[in-house]
Design a protein around this motif. Structure first.
Motif, PDB file in Angstrom:
ATOM      1  N   GLU A 172       0.827  -1.204   0.000  1.00  0.00           N
ATOM      2  CA  GLU A 172       0.000   0.000   0.000  1.00  0.00           C
ATOM      3  C   GLU A 172       0.864   1.259   0.000  1.00  0.00           C
ATOM      4  O   GLU A 172       0.549   2.239  -0.679  1.00  0.00           O
ATOM      5  N   HIS A 173       1.960   1.238   0.744  1.00  0.00           N
ATOM      6  CA  HIS A 173       2.865   2.382   0.773  1.00  0.00           C
ATOM      7  C   HIS A 173       3.457   2.634  -0.613  1.00  0.00           C
ATOM      8  O   HIS A 173       3.491   3.783  -1.096  1.00  0.00           O
ATOM      9  N   LEU A 174       3.916   1.578  -1.269  1.00  0.00           N
ATOM     10  CA  LEU A 174       4.492   1.723  -2.601  1.00  0.00           C
ATOM     11  C   LEU A 174       3.437   2.161  -3.619  1.00  0.00           C
ATOM     12  O   LEU A 174       3.716   2.957  -4.522  1.00  0.00           O
ATOM     13  N   ARG A 175       2.236   1.637  -3.455  1.00  0.00           N
ATOM     14  CA  ARG A 175       1.150   2.006  -4.369  1.00  0.00           C
ATOM     15  C   ARG A 175       0.844   3.496  -4.263  1.00  0.00           C
ATOM     16  O   ARG A 175       0.728   4.198  -5.272  1.00  0.00           O
ATOM     17  N   GLU A 176       0.714   3.992  -3.019  1.00  0.00           N
ATOM     18  CA  GLU A 176       0.438   5.410  -2.815  1.00  0.00           C
ATOM     19  C   GLU A 176       1.596   6.270  -3.313  1.00  0.00           C
ATOM     20  O   GLU A 176       1.395   7.337  -3.903  1.00  0.00           O
ATOM     21  N   ARG A 177       2.816   5.806  -3.090  1.00  0.00           N
ATOM     22  CA  ARG A 177       3.991   6.548  -3.558  1.00  0.00           C
ATOM     23  C   ARG A 177       4.016   6.628  -5.080  1.00  0.00           C
ATOM     24  O   ARG A 177       4.240   7.708  -5.655  1.00  0.00           O
ATOM     25  N   ALA A 178       3.764   5.491  -5.745  1.00  0.00           N
ATOM     26  CA  ALA A 178       3.795   5.462  -7.205  1.00  0.00           C
ATOM     27  C   ALA A 178       2.697   6.340  -7.794  1.00  0.00           C
ATOM     28  O   ALA A 178       2.915   7.051  -8.784  1.00  0.00           O
ATOM     29  N   TYR A 179       1.526   6.319  -7.181  1.00  0.00           N
ATOM     30  CA  TYR A 179       0.432   7.152  -7.681  1.00  0.00           C
ATOM     31  C   TYR A 179       0.742   8.628  -7.470  1.00  0.00           C
ATOM     32  O   TYR A 179       0.484   9.461  -8.344  1.00  0.00           O
TER      33      TYR A 179
END
Length: 214
Positions: A174-181
């Protein structure tokens, strides 16, 4: 150099339609207005009661004509009634006594999203796992986790809206997903159209395949 006094702007005028919409959202609060002695707007409250709980909002002009009031007097009644309601909510806790709790679950599966209304003894917390085999064939998923929770006071009851995502919650993903977005390296379509496995593969490509995502 003397400091200039801040300019105080007038408060924006609240539209009649907004006040009428708010006044028809709670029967208990509106009925409490009728027991207040000496309130001139009691006929207005009486006209509003049948509208509580409906999808439509009464038109100010129609109410004004039905009550036989001039526009200025109708507006004064409406403003006073609404102001009294706001003051009442700030000072009397007994006005809004919620005795009913309803849960609306929104299960976002790979096949489609399904809404389920129910009454749960306990509200699932954020990121907790939820399984609902009853709709698995329709959504295409059987395991979900809580993605967001919204508590709404609607018509003297609490409606708890719970959005459920398919799969299992992984804080690192979830952290990586939010960062990528946030960085613009994945799009909104990626978030909604890619499967959990496909999204994780894309995140591995973005942030290094030597860093496993458990």
């Amino acid at each position: 150099m003397p400091r200039k006094k801040p300019i105080k702007l007038p408060e924006p005028i609240v539209k009649s339609s907004q006040m009428l919409y708010n006044l028809t959202k709670s029967r208990a609060a509106l009925q409490r207005r009728l027991v207040q002695e000496g309130k001139p707007y009691a006929p207005l409250v009486t006209e509003l009661l049948p509208w509580v709980g409906g999808e439509q909002v009464p038109m100010a002009k129609e109410l004004q004509e039905k009550l036989g009031l001039k526009p200025t007097l109708f507006r004064r009644w409406l403003e006073t009634c609404y102001a009294d309601l706001i003051a009442l909510l700030a000072t009397e806790a007994n006005v809004l006594q919620v005795r009913e709790v309803v849960h609306h679950l929104y299960l976002h599966g790979k096949r489609k999203t399904v809404e389920v209304q129910c009454r749960l003894p306990v509200t699932p917390r954020l990121y907790e796992q939820v399984e609902l085999p009853l709709v698995g064939a329709e959504t295409g998923e059987y395991s979900y986790y809580v993605d967001s929770i919204t508590h709404a006071l609607e018509l003297d009851r609490i409606v708890i809206h719970i959005s459920l995502k398919a799969g299992y919650y992984n804080a690192y993903v979830e952290h990586l997903r939010e960062r990528a977005y946030f960085e613009g390296t994945i799009t909104y379509n990626d978030l909604t159209e890619l499967s959990s496995f496909e999204l994780q593969e894309k995140l591995r490509d973005l942030y290094g395949r030597n860093k496993p995502i458990h």
